[in-house]
Design an enzyme around this catalytic site. Structure first.
Site, PDB file in Angstrom:
ATOM      1  N   HIS A  20      33.480  25.815  31.699  1.00 48.42           N
ATOM      2  CA  HIS A  20      33.529  27.221  32.094  1.00 48.42           C
ATOM      3  C   HIS A  20      33.102  28.076  30.899  1.00 48.42           C
ATOM      4  O   HIS A  20      33.938  28.631  30.180  1.00 48.42           O
ATOM      5  CB  HIS A  20      34.939  27.593  32.545  1.00 48.42           C
TER       6      HIS A  20
ATOM      7  N   GLU B 243      31.443  26.409  35.937  1.00 46.72           N
ATOM      8  CA  GLU B 243      32.130  27.579  36.463  1.00 46.72           C
ATOM      9  C   GLU B 243      31.764  28.813  35.643  1.00 46.72           C
ATOM     10  O   GLU B 243      31.489  28.708  34.446  1.00 46.72           O
ATOM     11  CB  GLU B 243      33.650  27.405  36.368  1.00 46.72           C
TER      12      GLU B 243
ATOM     13  N   HIS C 219      43.560  25.545  38.734  1.00 46.83           N
ATOM     14  CA  HIS C 219      44.280  26.485  37.875  1.00 46.83           C
ATOM     15  C   HIS C 219      45.769  26.159  37.869  1.00 46.83           C
ATOM     16  O   HIS C 219      46.478  26.380  38.846  1.00 46.83           O
ATOM     17  CB  HIS C 219      44.087  27.947  38.273  1.00 46.83           C
TER      18      HIS C 219
END
Length: 237
Positions: free
Chosen positions: A43, A70, A190
């Protein structure tokens, strides 16, 4: 089996804290795949506080499972994604100053914006996923963008589960059922951890993939710490 994609951002954070190239994110990506992970997630953020854009290019040749990138689809991010053509791009509405992802997309307000990006990614053979809160309207909106999958934002579930509130899974289950009915694949991520992952998987029908980074790295430190200390003691004896 639900696939596990290992987010290696925290490895890059540790490397950047000291400078140099230890730990080496490319080697770690090779290792997690060798250990059985089904994919590698990164990410990158514009400030490159952990994964750097160059890392994304360096990782491309060594990720032989699934490569998931991401991020917020700003111009520099999209250029990188279209250059690299990873297995999957996960679109996340990060604020520039966000410490970590903290909200999903409003897929109704941003439908046209997301649809345009998703269309371009799919033309380039990249599977698409949208980071969303467990909200039925947002799931419906996601379907209208043309995305292949959604990624359920699981922080609220994880927090409530740690407090003993197993009912916190309900909106996620309802969203998963809707997603299945309207042809969306389901990912999640998450704050998923060894503590909560089985309960989450067992209650999310057709969960395709989870991406886990922070918890997995923290758990690895603790579960591997005794082995490393004993190795030092052996060499110092």
């Amino acid at each position: 089996m639900t696939k596990l994609s290992v987010n290696i951002n925290k490895i890059a954070t540790l490397r950047n804290a000291r400078g140099g190239n230890i730990p080496n994110v490319v080697q770690v990506a090779k290792d997690v795949q060798q250990f059985g992970a089904h994919g590698v997630t990164i990410h990158p953020r514009p400030d490159e506080r952990h994964i750097k854009y160059q890392d994304a290019y360096d990782l491309k040749p060594v990720v032989v499972t699934e490569y998931n990138i991401e991020g917020n689809p700003v111009d520099s991010f999209l250029k990188m994604v279209l250059d690299l053509k990873p297995t999957q791009v996960t679109l996340v509405p990060d604020a520039v100053d966000a410490i970590t992802s903290n909200a999903g997309w409003d897929t109704l307000t941003h439908k046209s914006f997301l649809a345009e990006i998703i269309s371009e990614c799919k033309r380039n053979g990249i599977r698409t996923s949208i980071f969303v809160d467990p909200n039925l309207r947002m799931i419906e909106g996601a379907a209208q963008t043309g995305t292949d999958r959604i990624e359920l934002y699981t922080e609220k579930f994880a927090k409530q589960f740690s407090l003993g509130n197993t009912a916190a899974i309900q909106p996620y289950t309802e969203c998963a059922k809707l997603a299945n009915n309207i042809g969306l694949g389901i990912n999640a991520g998450h704050d998923l951890s060894l503590e909560n992952i089985k309960f989450f998987k067992d209650n999310i029908p057709n969960l395709l993939e989870v991406s886990i980074g922070h918890a997995l790295i923290c758990e690895s430190i603790y579960q591997g710490l005794e082995t490393v200390i004993n190795a030092y003691l052996h060499k110092l004896a």
